[in-house]
Scaffold this motif. Sequence first.
Motif, mmCIF file in Angstrom:
data_model
loop_
_atom_site.group_PDB
_atom_site.id
_atom_site.type_symbol
_atom_site.label_atom_id
_atom_site.label_comp_id
_atom_site.label_asym_id
_atom_site.label_seq_id
_atom_site.Cartn_x
_atom_site.Cartn_y
_atom_site.Cartn_z
ATOM 1 N N PRO A 12 57.973 -39.361 16.281
ATOM 2 C CA PRO A 12 57.778 -39.365 14.821
ATOM 3 C C PRO A 12 57.551 -40.772 14.254
ATOM 4 C CG PRO A 12 59.490 -37.808 15.387
ATOM 5 C CD PRO A 12 59.146 -38.551 16.660
ATOM 6 N N ASP A 13 58.260 -41.764 14.769
ATOM 7 C CA ASP A 13 58.071 -43.139 14.280
ATOM 8 C C ASP A 13 56.665 -43.651 14.585
ATOM 9 O OD1 ASP A 13 60.616 -43.286 13.187
ATOM 10 O OD2 ASP A 13 61.480 -44.340 14.912
ATOM 11 N N GLU A 14 56.165 -43.369 15.791
ATOM 12 C CA GLU A 14 54.805 -43.791 16.149
ATOM 13 C C GLU A 14 53.769 -43.088 15.280
ATOM 14 O OE1 GLU A 14 55.353 -44.770 20.906
ATOM 15 O OE2 GLU A 14 54.941 -42.708 20.285
ATOM 16 N N ILE A 15 53.974 -41.809 15.059
ATOM 17 C CA ILE A 15 53.049 -41.026 14.226
ATOM 18 C C ILE A 15 53.050 -41.560 12.800
ATOM 19 C CG2 ILE A 15 52.631 -38.731 13.252
ATOM 20 C CD1 ILE A 15 53.846 -37.654 15.984
ATOM 21 N N LEU A 16 54.221 -41.859 12.282
ATOM 22 C CA LEU A 16 54.325 -42.406 10.914
ATOM 23 C C LEU A 16 53.688 -43.780 10.799
ATOM 24 C CD1 LEU A 16 57.887 -41.275 9.835
ATOM 25 C CD2 LEU A 16 55.706 -40.610 8.791
ATOM 26 N N GLU A 17 53.747 -44.563 11.855
ATOM 27 C CA GLU A 17 53.133 -45.893 11.834
ATOM 28 C C GLU A 17 51.622 -45.813 11.599
ATOM 29 O OE1 GLU A 17 52.895 -49.892 14.654
ATOM 30 O OE2 GLU A 17 54.044 -48.154 15.340
ATOM 31 N N ALA A 18 51.010 -44.713 12.015
ATOM 32 C CA ALA A 18 49.561 -44.537 11.860
ATOM 33 C C ALA A 18 49.177 -43.976 10.496
ATOM 34 C CB ALA A 18 49.035 -43.610 12.956
ATOM 35 N N PHE A 19 50.150 -43.533 9.714
ATOM 36 C CA PHE A 19 49.852 -42.882 8.439
ATOM 37 C C PHE A 19 48.999 -43.722 7.488
ATOM 38 C CE2 PHE A 19 50.995 -41.780 4.007
ATOM 39 C CZ PHE A 19 50.382 -40.537 3.951
ATOM 40 N N PRO A 20 49.275 -45.007 7.290
ATOM 41 C CA PRO A 20 48.436 -45.775 6.356
ATOM 42 C C PRO A 20 46.955 -45.777 6.734
ATOM 43 C CG PRO A 20 50.439 -46.985 6.857
ATOM 44 C CD PRO A 20 50.399 -45.804 7.797
ATOM 45 N N ILE A 21 46.646 -45.741 8.010
ATOM 46 C CA ILE A 21 45.240 -45.696 8.446
ATOM 47 C C ILE A 21 44.692 -44.289 8.259
ATOM 48 C CG2 ILE A 21 43.626 -46.121 10.348
ATOM 49 C CD1 ILE A 21 45.167 -48.645 9.397
ATOM 50 N N LEU A 22 45.423 -43.290 8.759
ATOM 51 C CA LEU A 22 44.920 -41.921 8.682
ATOM 52 C C LEU A 22 44.784 -41.450 7.239
ATOM 53 C CD1 LEU A 22 43.915 -39.983 10.787
ATOM 54 C CD2 LEU A 22 46.045 -38.758 10.593
ATOM 55 N N ARG A 23 45.604 -41.962 6.374
ATOM 56 C CA ARG A 23 45.532 -41.564 4.962
ATOM 57 C C ARG A 23 44.206 -42.002 4.321
ATOM 58 N NH1 ARG A 23 48.103 -42.267 -0.373
ATOM 59 N NH2 ARG A 23 48.059 -40.146 -1.175
ATOM 60 N N GLN A 24 43.552 -42.999 4.898
ATOM 61 C CA GLN A 24 42.242 -43.419 4.393
ATOM 62 C C GLN A 24 41.207 -42.314 4.589
ATOM 63 O OE1 GLN A 24 41.181 -47.348 5.912
ATOM 64 N NE2 GLN A 24 43.341 -47.930 5.839
ATOM 65 N N LEU A 25 41.443 -41.437 5.550
ATOM 66 C CA LEU A 25 40.569 -40.294 5.795
ATOM 67 C C LEU A 25 41.121 -39.026 5.129
ATOM 68 C CD1 LEU A 25 38.114 -39.067 7.326
ATOM 69 C CD2 LEU A 25 39.680 -38.701 9.257
ATOM 70 N N ARG A 26 42.389 -38.818 5.246
ATOM 71 C CA ARG A 26 43.045 -37.608 4.729
ATOM 72 C C ARG A 26 43.863 -37.963 3.483
ATOM 73 N NH1 ARG A 26 39.453 -35.196 7.273
ATOM 74 N NH2 ARG A 26 39.671 -34.988 9.522
ATOM 75 N N THR A 27 43.147 -38.281 2.417
ATOM 76 C CA THR A 27 43.772 -38.787 1.188
ATOM 77 C C THR A 27 44.656 -37.759 0.492
ATOM 78 O OG1 THR A 27 41.799 -38.202 -0.070
ATOM 79 C CG2 THR A 27 41.918 -40.451 0.790
ATOM 80 N N HIS A 28 44.492 -36.494 0.801
ATOM 81 C CA HIS A 28 45.267 -35.436 0.167
ATOM 82 C C HIS A 28 46.681 -35.309 0.742
ATOM 83 C CE1 HIS A 28 43.623 -33.658 3.795
ATOM 84 N NE2 HIS A 28 44.546 -32.701 3.718
ATOM 85 N N LEU A 29 46.976 -35.990 1.838
ATOM 86 C CA LEU A 29 48.270 -35.842 2.493
ATOM 87 C C LEU A 29 49.282 -36.887 2.040
ATOM 88 C CD1 LEU A 29 47.169 -35.186 6.190
ATOM 89 C CD2 LEU A 29 47.984 -33.515 4.519
ATOM 90 N N ASP A 30 50.516 -36.445 1.824
ATOM 91 C CA ASP A 30 51.610 -37.400 1.658
ATOM 92 C C ASP A 30 52.258 -37.576 3.039
ATOM 93 O OD1 ASP A 30 53.974 -35.559 2.034
ATOM 94 O OD2 ASP A 30 53.117 -34.628 0.242
ATOM 95 N N GLU A 31 53.105 -38.572 3.150
ATOM 96 C CA GLU A 31 53.670 -38.931 4.448
ATOM 97 C C GLU A 31 54.461 -37.782 5.087
ATOM 98 O OE1 GLU A 31 55.163 -43.159 5.537
ATOM 99 O OE2 GLU A 31 56.903 -42.039 4.822
ATOM 100 N N ASN A 32 55.243 -37.070 4.318
ATOM 101 C CA ASN A 32 56.064 -35.993 4.841
ATOM 102 C C ASN A 32 55.206 -34.830 5.346
ATOM 103 O OD1 ASN A 32 58.641 -34.830 5.396
ATOM 104 N ND2 ASN A 32 58.391 -33.526 3.593
ATOM 105 N N THR A 33 54.217 -34.424 4.556
ATOM 106 C CA THR A 33 53.323 -33.334 4.962
ATOM 107 C C THR A 33 52.538 -33.725 6.211
ATOM 108 O OG1 THR A 33 53.125 -32.638 2.662
ATOM 109 C CG2 THR A 33 51.440 -31.832 4.180
ATOM 110 N N TYR A 34 52.054 -34.955 6.225
ATOM 111 C CA TYR A 34 51.320 -35.488 7.384
ATOM 112 C C TYR A 34 52.160 -35.368 8.658
ATOM 113 C CZ TYR A 34 50.231 -39.479 10.486
ATOM 114 O OH TYR A 34 49.998 -40.298 11.560
ATOM 115 N N LEU A 35 53.396 -35.850 8.602
ATOM 116 C CA LEU A 35 54.250 -35.832 9.787
ATOM 117 C C LEU A 35 54.509 -34.397 10.242
ATOM 118 C CD1 LEU A 35 55.907 -37.353 11.875
ATOM 119 C CD2 LEU A 35 57.843 -37.282 10.271
ATOM 120 N N LYS A 36 54.804 -33.505 9.321
ATOM 121 C CA LYS A 36 55.051 -32.106 9.678
ATOM 122 C C LYS A 36 53.815 -31.476 10.321
ATOM 123 C CE LYS A 36 58.594 -31.088 6.253
ATOM 124 N NZ LYS A 36 58.912 -30.361 5.019
ATOM 125 N N LEU A 37 52.627 -31.736 9.750
ATOM 126 C CA LEU A 37 51.401 -31.159 10.298
ATOM 127 C C LEU A 37 51.103 -31.691 11.697
ATOM 128 C CD1 LEU A 37 49.080 -31.123 7.165
ATOM 129 C CD2 LEU A 37 49.934 -29.128 8.423
#
Length: 144
Positions: A12-37
């Motif tokens: 989960p920590d590694e996945i969360l570390e990538a969130f700022p980059i992935l959010r540039q593509l998936r702008t509709h996701l918040d961090e919690n929803t992203y991690l769960k998905l």
Amino acid sequence: MNTLEIKELQSPDEILEAFPILRQLRTHLDENTYLKLVIDAKEKDRYQMFALVDEDQIVAVTGFKPMITLYYGRFVWVCDLVTDYTVRSQGYGEKLLTYVHKWQKENNYESVALSSGLQRTDAHRFYENRMAYDKVSFVFKTSI
């Protein structure tokens, strides 16, 4: 010194570390929803996530899953591919997508496919001109 490394993101920590980059593509996701998905997709759908790391910084992220359909046969579907907007056009996306191609061959899949939003014309040029992908279909979606 250039220290490029492709790293699978598993915890989960590694996945969360990538969130700022992935959010540039998936702008509709918040961090919690992203991690769960991501966790759900990894557990139930064979989704795999990799980061390209340069000098201890994630510069690009991809997520893909192996699939089998009657149309494509055995193939790898690239669900996500994004390079940090601050370092685009430096070959990072190409390195990650080439890694996916290598994974596909090593695991006996026939091809790699992806979809790209209609508005992403720069990405389309990259896929067609740089990576030699063919435009083979439109993707349709509805919410019911």
